[in-house]
Design an enzyme around this catalytic site. Sequence first.
Site, mmCIF file in Angstrom:
data_model
loop_
_atom_site.group_PDB
_atom_site.id
_atom_site.type_symbol
_atom_site.label_atom_id
_atom_site.label_comp_id
_atom_site.label_asym_id
_atom_site.label_seq_id
_atom_site.Cartn_x
_atom_site.Cartn_y
_atom_site.Cartn_z
ATOM 1 N N CYS A 282 -1.133 -6.933 3.455
ATOM 2 C CA CYS A 282 -1.015 -5.466 3.399
ATOM 3 C C CYS A 282 -2.248 -4.757 3.941
ATOM 4 C CB CYS A 282 -0.745 -5.021 1.969
ATOM 5 S SG CYS A 282 0.501 -6.025 1.165
ATOM 6 N N HIS B 139 5.400 1.924 2.007
ATOM 7 C CA HIS B 139 4.403 0.905 2.339
ATOM 8 C C HIS B 139 4.919 -0.022 3.443
ATOM 9 C CE1 HIS B 139 1.216 -1.897 1.989
ATOM 10 N NE2 HIS B 139 1.634 -2.619 0.992
#
Lengths: 146, 384
Positions: B83, B332
Amino acid sequence: MFKWFGKVNFSPYTKVTDFADHLKDGHLMASKCKQCGQESFPPKADCSKCLSGEFEFTEYDGQATLLSFTKIHAAPTGFEDTVPYTVGVVDLKDGGRLLAWFGESIAESDIKIGMDLQVVPQIFEEIKDIKVYYSLEKPGTTWSKV
Amino acid sequence: MARVGIIGIGHGEFGRRSDATVQELAFEAYREAIHDAQVDPADIDGTVIGSVPEYHKQRSLPGVVQEYLGLNPKPTWLTEVACASGSAAIRTAWMGIGSGAHKMMAVIGCQKMTELATPEILALMGRVGEVQWESVFGTTFPAYYALFAQSHMHEFGTKREQLLQVAVKNHYYGARNPNALFQKEITIEKALASDPVSDPFQVYDCCANADGAACVILASEEIAKKAKGPVVWLDGMACSTASMSVLRRPNLTGLPSAEEASRIAYEMAGVGPKDIKVAEVHDCFTIAEIMAYEDLGFCERGAGGKFIEEKQSYIGGSTPVNVDGGLKSKGHPIGATGVSMTVEIAKQLRGEAGERQVPDADVGLTHNVGGIGQYCFVQVLRRD
């Protein structure tokens, strides 16, 4: 064979394969570097401290305390038929940590961070995709065939 | 290290973008950034793509993006640290320009996550831990952060409601961000009524998978000083790692990689946590933002719950955090997230954040975590 260990195993090839054989015999093993003596759980074949690749197994007694836990309701692939299930992370008295499911000796309502637990090897002989693993049980619980 | 400046920013809409391929998403952000920087694309001498390739059907993403942008034969490559892949791309371009190898680079964070079916995504995300010793028990990405949440609640008395106050804040600001996936406010009551995911987390404790892209144009100090528009400087650039396995972490109440990266970034920029006027932190789950307050020094260790309860992370509080909605509300798209954070801070420092503008923001921070803190990138940015 390491592929006996756990459910939906992702890597059956490892230098610590004998770990699963020992577990099948009821022994929880950590690794110990033959050169510098550093112990590790989970076991490692290679020592990041002295870089030696020579190790031996040393038995841990499985006494532990609960560091944290969570009940999983949304499961990943391969665990759809098991959900919900509760996993705990424990600090082993002999050193290192492990993550495992809670066994039947512990009621869900009794789970508390800091509680004493016993890590117990477990064997499934009838289920295709899982043979051996360990579970978190009440202190005093011993190895058994499920 | 020579100073490197951000001379252009671009941000596409985050969400379920079934209308576009990943290279088309990348182009949206790139076009906006090129227009913003008022530069000729011919002056871009390389690109760095932040993305996580397993989610895409297309192999080797940088090539297809570079072709679509029309930037062949200039060089391109990919950075991947889960991420935090977008922040790794910015760091890589920063090093490229700082070393003198490049003069002006486009950094693009882009990700399509919804090309895959949900069970496939769950399986990929579940492997964020140590597959040999953890995944065999069916661990999931939310479960890992849930272990941190339980530990934090036990050790510091952090309350369930305090976790959800993070979600309430981020939805409040997300409702004011036209690029956000969820532009709706929520209440604690609504969050408490949502489905369980991994105790104590319910649906509203978790961010959503999304598609999207963001872009920054970086330039050398010499070029940046002649830029037509405002410049934001990358003055503190740090990254750090921690063990892949939660079984080898010192505790489950904070991320050592975030503590270390922020310490280095503050030192490089010559600032402390109190100097940060606005921050973008990695709130993939509610506990992640509370731990970030503590890891970054915005409050004492263990005081994160109180920090959100007292609204210290709202505009008007001691350190406004995620006033664009954060991952929680903005969505996200993992490779795009780090670049999106930098775009938002640059916008804040330029005074262009509209109704979510933090007054007098001159120094800002981004905190982009990969996985469960296996990687952490912290940037301190300053306006010209």
